[in-house]
Design a protein around this motif. Structure first.
Motif, short mmCIF file in Angstrom:
data_model
loop_
_atom_site.label_atom_id
_atom_site.label_comp_id
_atom_site.label_asym_id
_atom_site.label_seq_id
_atom_site.Cartn_x
_atom_site.Cartn_y
_atom_site.Cartn_z
N ILE A 125 -41.13 -5.71 -8.78
CA ILE A 125 -41.97 -4.50 -8.84
C ILE A 125 -41.33 -3.39 -8.01
O ILE A 125 -41.28 -2.24 -8.43
N MET A 126 -40.82 -3.74 -6.83
CA MET A 126 -40.21 -2.72 -5.96
C MET A 126 -38.93 -2.14 -6.56
O MET A 126 -38.66 -0.94 -6.39
N VAL A 127 -38.15 -2.94 -7.24
CA VAL A 127 -36.93 -2.42 -7.89
C VAL A 127 -37.32 -1.36 -8.91
O VAL A 127 -36.75 -0.25 -8.94
N VAL A 128 -38.31 -1.68 -9.74
CA VAL A 128 -38.78 -0.71 -10.74
C VAL A 128 -39.38 0.51 -10.04
O VAL A 128 -39.16 1.65 -10.46
N ASN A 129 -40.13 0.28 -8.97
CA ASN A 129 -40.76 1.37 -8.23
C ASN A 129 -39.71 2.33 -7.66
O ASN A 129 -39.88 3.55 -7.71
N ILE A 130 -38.64 1.79 -7.15
CA ILE A 130 -37.57 2.63 -6.61
C ILE A 130 -36.97 3.50 -7.71
O ILE A 130 -36.76 4.70 -7.53
N LEU A 131 -36.74 2.89 -8.87
CA LEU A 131 -36.13 3.64 -9.98
C LEU A 131 -37.09 4.65 -10.62
O LEU A 131 -36.65 5.71 -11.07
N MET A 132 -38.37 4.33 -10.65
CA MET A 132 -39.31 5.20 -11.36
C MET A 132 -40.09 6.15 -10.46
O MET A 132 -40.73 7.08 -10.96
N ASN A 133 -40.05 5.93 -9.14
CA ASN A 133 -40.78 6.83 -8.24
C ASN A 133 -39.92 7.39 -7.12
O ASN A 133 -39.95 8.60 -6.88
N LEU A 134 -39.16 6.55 -6.43
CA LEU A 134 -38.38 7.05 -5.30
C LEU A 134 -37.21 7.90 -5.76
O LEU A 134 -37.00 9.01 -5.24
N TYR A 135 -36.44 7.42 -6.73
CA TYR A 135 -35.29 8.20 -7.19
C TYR A 135 -35.68 9.56 -7.78
O TYR A 135 -35.02 10.56 -7.50
N PRO A 136 -36.75 9.63 -8.60
CA PRO A 136 -37.15 10.97 -9.06
C PRO A 136 -37.52 11.90 -7.91
O PRO A 136 -37.21 13.09 -7.95
N SER A 137 -38.16 11.37 -6.89
CA SER A 137 -38.51 12.18 -5.73
C SER A 137 -37.26 12.66 -4.99
O SER A 137 -37.16 13.82 -4.61
N LEU A 138 -36.30 11.77 -4.80
CA LEU A 138 -35.05 12.15 -4.14
C LEU A 138 -34.28 13.17 -4.97
O LEU A 138 -33.67 14.10 -4.42
#
Length: 164
Positions: A125-138
């Motif tokens: 879940i965290m891998v997907v979360n990083i790709l779908m939420n954190l990276y867009p924010s960065l």
């Protein structure tokens, strides 16, 4: 059994991330009316271009520009010379903070899932979360830094358009 946990974690991660986008937009619209919002609208987690490149943000940018993701937020687009950079920057801030709120939401969900189900499901879940939420924010933070440079340059020339 491991593959089953990974697949269910990926599916759960994708669905929760999509749900988190909606939650992020709702919470962001509430936060936008507070004094606190001004403080968080200038976040800058990674200011080093080399580190952005190291974590693969350039690849992520390419994916967003060249796949169906480019159709998601049409307000963040420089279309012509008359485009108002301040308005684009505001839309980037909305997107960035919505994704961060979504990231926090899914992170709590992933921790809960790790404890109650399996750490492997939570990790997926965290891998997907990083790709779908954190990276867009960065990515929005990086783009805002570029927009800020253009806005500062345009203030000197007395305009606020994209191509001066």
């Amino acid at each position: 059994m491991t593959l089953k946990y990974l697949i269910s974690g990926l599916i759960l991660g994708i669905s929760t991330s999509f749900i988190s986008w909606i939650i992020g937009m709702i919470v962001n619209s509430i936060l936008a009316k507070t004094k606190f919002y001004k403080k968080i609208s200038n976040l800058n987690f990674i200011s080093n271009k080399a580190f952005n490149k190291y974590i693969g943000l350039n690849y992520f940018k390419w994916i967003v520009k060249n796949t169906f993701f480019k159709f998601f937020n049409q307000k963040i687009k420089v279309e012509n010379k008359k485009t108002d950079l301040t308005e684009i920057r505001n839309e980037m801030t909305l997107s960035e903070i919505s994704h961060l709120i979504g990231f926090i939401f899914v992170t709590f969900f992933a921790i809960y899932t790790s404890v109650t189900k399996s750490y492997l499901v939570g990790l997926a879940i965290m891998v997907v979360n990083i790709l779908m939420n954190l990276y867009p924010s960065l990515l929005q933070q990086e783009n805002k830094r570029r927009i800020n440079k253009l806005i500062k340059r345009n203030i000197k020339t007395g305009t606020n358009n994209a191509f001066n």
